[in-house]
Design a protein around this motif. Sequence first.
Motif, PDB file in Angstrom:
ATOM      1  N   PRO A   1     103.182  18.358  17.834  1.00 33.50           N
ATOM      2  CA  PRO A   1     104.082  17.295  17.393  1.00 33.50           C
ATOM      3  C   PRO A   1     103.432  16.466  16.285  1.00 33.50           C
ATOM      4  CG  PRO A   1     103.735  17.180  19.771  1.00 33.50           C
ATOM      5  CD  PRO A   1     102.836  18.249  19.257  1.00 33.50           C
ATOM      6  N   ILE A   2     104.216  16.165  15.252  1.00 32.25           N
ATOM      7  CA  ILE A   2     103.687  15.431  14.096  1.00 32.25           C
ATOM      8  C   ILE A   2     104.481  14.151  13.901  1.00 32.25           C
ATOM      9  CG2 ILE A   2     103.415  15.498  11.576  1.00 32.25           C
ATOM     10  CD1 ILE A   2     102.793  18.409  11.784  1.00 32.25           C
ATOM     11  N   LYS A   3     103.743  13.082  13.594  1.00 30.22           N
ATOM     12  CA  LYS A   3     104.397  11.810  13.281  1.00 30.22           C
ATOM     13  C   LYS A   3     103.788  11.298  11.983  1.00 30.22           C
ATOM     14  CE  LYS A   3     104.489   7.163  14.936  1.00 30.22           C
ATOM     15  NZ  LYS A   3     103.859   6.228  15.860  1.00 30.22           N
ATOM     16  N   ILE A   4     104.616  10.936  11.017  1.00 35.13           N
ATOM     17  CA  ILE A   4     104.105  10.449   9.730  1.00 35.13           C
ATOM     18  C   ILE A   4     104.808   9.142   9.375  1.00 35.13           C
ATOM     19  CG2 ILE A   4     103.632  11.035   7.327  1.00 35.13           C
ATOM     20  CD1 ILE A   4     104.130  13.936   7.954  1.00 35.13           C
ATOM     21  N   GLU A   5     104.015   8.177   8.954  1.00 32.57           N
ATOM     22  CA  GLU A   5     104.586   6.909   8.505  1.00 32.57           C
ATOM     23  C   GLU A   5     103.904   6.504   7.197  1.00 32.57           C
ATOM     24  OE1 GLU A   5     105.244   2.490  10.269  1.00 32.57           O
ATOM     25  OE2 GLU A   5     104.761   4.057  11.715  1.00 32.57           O
ATOM     26  N   ALA A   6     104.681   6.228   6.174  1.00 32.58           N
ATOM     27  CA  ALA A   6     104.117   5.853   4.874  1.00 32.58           C
ATOM     28  C   ALA A   6     104.098   4.338   4.738  1.00 32.58           C
ATOM     29  CB  ALA A   6     104.933   6.472   3.738  1.00 32.58           C
ATOM     30  N   GLY A   7     103.160   3.865   3.908  1.00 29.82           N
ATOM     31  CA  GLY A   7     103.137   2.435   3.574  1.00 29.82           C
ATOM     32  C   GLY A   7     102.796   1.530   4.739  1.00 29.82           C
ATOM     33  N   VAL A   8     101.714   1.841   5.454  1.00 29.30           N
ATOM     34  CA  VAL A   8     101.366   1.039   6.630  1.00 29.30           C
ATOM     35  C   VAL A   8     100.346  -0.054   6.321  1.00 29.30           C
ATOM     36  CG1 VAL A   8     101.947   2.809   8.323  1.00 29.30           C
ATOM     37  CG2 VAL A   8      99.672   2.779   7.316  1.00 29.30           C
TER      38      VAL A   8
ATOM     39  N   GLN B   1     106.614  15.391   5.544  1.00 28.79           N
ATOM     40  CA  GLN B   1     105.982  14.447   4.607  1.00 28.79           C
ATOM     41  C   GLN B   1     107.038  13.825   3.699  1.00 28.79           C
ATOM     42  OE1 GLN B   1     103.181  17.399   3.081  1.00 28.79           O
ATOM     43  NE2 GLN B   1     101.518  15.989   3.523  1.00 28.79           N
ATOM     44  N   LYS B   2     107.931  14.678   3.194  1.00 28.13           N
ATOM     45  CA  LYS B   2     108.989  14.187   2.316  1.00 28.13           C
ATOM     46  C   LYS B   2     109.874  13.193   3.052  1.00 28.13           C
ATOM     47  CE  LYS B   2     111.584  17.218   0.200  1.00 28.13           C
ATOM     48  NZ  LYS B   2     112.123  18.381  -0.535  1.00 28.13           N
ATOM     49  N   GLU B   3     110.211  13.561   4.270  1.00 26.25           N
ATOM     50  CA  GLU B   3     111.082  12.723   5.087  1.00 26.25           C
ATOM     51  C   GLU B   3     110.453  11.350   5.291  1.00 26.25           C
ATOM     52  OE1 GLU B   3     114.208  11.526   6.557  1.00 26.25           O
ATOM     53  OE2 GLU B   3     114.122  13.581   5.775  1.00 26.25           O
ATOM     54  N   ALA B   4     109.118  11.353   5.557  1.00 29.07           N
ATOM     55  CA  ALA B   4     108.410  10.097   5.833  1.00 29.07           C
ATOM     56  C   ALA B   4     108.470   9.170   4.628  1.00 29.07           C
ATOM     57  CB  ALA B   4     106.964  10.395   6.203  1.00 29.07           C
ATOM     58  N   ILE B   5     108.327   9.726   3.414  1.00 30.51           N
ATOM     59  CA  ILE B   5     108.335   8.884   2.218  1.00 30.51           C
ATOM     60  C   ILE B   5     109.748   8.399   1.925  1.00 30.51           C
ATOM     61  CG2 ILE B   5     107.862   8.828  -0.246  1.00 30.51           C
ATOM     62  CD1 ILE B   5     105.801  11.115   0.386  1.00 30.51           C
ATOM     63  N   LYS B   6     110.699   9.332   2.016  1.00 23.09           N
ATOM     64  CA  LYS B   6     112.080   8.947   1.679  1.00 23.09           C
ATOM     65  C   LYS B   6     112.602   7.893   2.641  1.00 23.09           C
ATOM     66  CE  LYS B   6     113.635  12.668  -1.148  1.00 23.09           C
ATOM     67  NZ  LYS B   6     114.607  13.707  -1.436  1.00 23.09           N
TER      68      LYS B   6
END
Lengths: 223, 254
Positions: free
Chosen positions: B32-39, B237-242
Amino acid sequence: MRSIVLPGELLATNPKVAGSGTYVENGKVYAKVLGLLDKTDTSVRVIPLRGRYIPSIGDIVIGIVREITANGWVVDINSPYQGFLPIQENPEMKPDKKPNEVLDIDDIIITKIINIDPKMKVTLTMKDKMCRAIRFGRVVAINPARVPRVIGKKGSMIKLLKSELGVQIIVGKNGLIWISGDRRKVNIAEEAIYIIEAEAHTEGLTDRITEFIKKRKGELNGQ
Amino acid sequence: MASEDVKRLKGEIKLIVDGKRLDGRAFDELRPIKIEAGVLKRADGSCYLEMGKNKVVAAVYGPREVHPRHLQDPIKAVVRYRYNMAPFSVEERKRPGPDRRSIEISKVSREALEAVIMKELFPRCGIDVFVEVLQADAGSRTACLNAASVALVDAGVPMRGMISSVAVAKVEGHLVLDPTKEEDFYGEADIPFAFFIRNDKIESIALLQMDGRVTKSELMEALQMAKKGALEIYRMQKEAIKSRYIIEEADENE
């Protein structure tokens, strides 16, 4: 609504339409930065959402004098590169004056970029009617990627601030903004600029700023 | 050595039971992967990423001036990458500071990112990437690269595309995607990959390391498996940024 594109997204197959924020490889146009896609029949560009200020020729910027040399001043322009203002480019400079009598360290100036060489040595000039040394007023710093938002569509946002508050505002492309006028009104303008910077969703932002200014002006008159 | 470890070495505990892995995944399934941008507020770009039990955070600063000055390159930017493990990230406390392993990982990861960063746009500048492993499992270097790639996009650094990274291991004769610590420790081989991905397509290999024993055909099969996994990660990754910017509508501007 314009779509958000990421680096590497294919935007067009005609290299002639490539604009800012894009690059061409093997005849195809790709995005190189995170931003909003602006696509017309004749051009494709990406309006960046993030990033530092990168100087370009003709920009009006606000800088801080960091160093004085025999030939001119080294100016911090809130960018990875420092600017250099040669003595000949400052009309205030007279033969009988020393450079530090005209501009000293920590002085703030409104200046224009006239040249950038391939090594990214940035040359500035003060020979423009917009340019001057700042001796009064206030300088506000925001994220350079938010500058277009503070200016607004065809300058609408900045016109609103100026006319509603009767203050003088000059927006540097590098994210520094000079405001001058009545102290209390400058306070309101400063707060409004921070709101514009923070509120990511701009839908109806102009209206909200109008309302904010009205409210704050009402408070001023009430006192 | 704990008694369980001894049993594993003797082959008494199986890593693959009934065609499934210990954690119940199929051979070609990611953790399972979780990505959050701009933290991170003070970094130019940042990303928090979880890949299984790995928890990593990446921060990007720059382009900015390089200090000391003699490291500057007059024609392009220099990229600096630091992979660092927190002392509490592993079961036995790790002595803080760089060691041979983290210096090596930093070097290969930096080279992987250099394949996509448009360094020539920023002469004399530096782009600094710092990645901290807060909790480590197998494949922390791939998790860090995925996080760093997202953080670079978040920082607005011009890039040709993105980097997505995943490892393949060989365990009891089977190739498995995205191995866990047990599979890495007691398997026969571990092969981390990173790919330069552009427009949903894999363009080239940006990082390839291997240790262990595999045949030529197994390596080719591992490559195919990694490509499939990397594309899946790329989408996340794309989803996390968008998702971070979807609320923004700059239409009113300009």
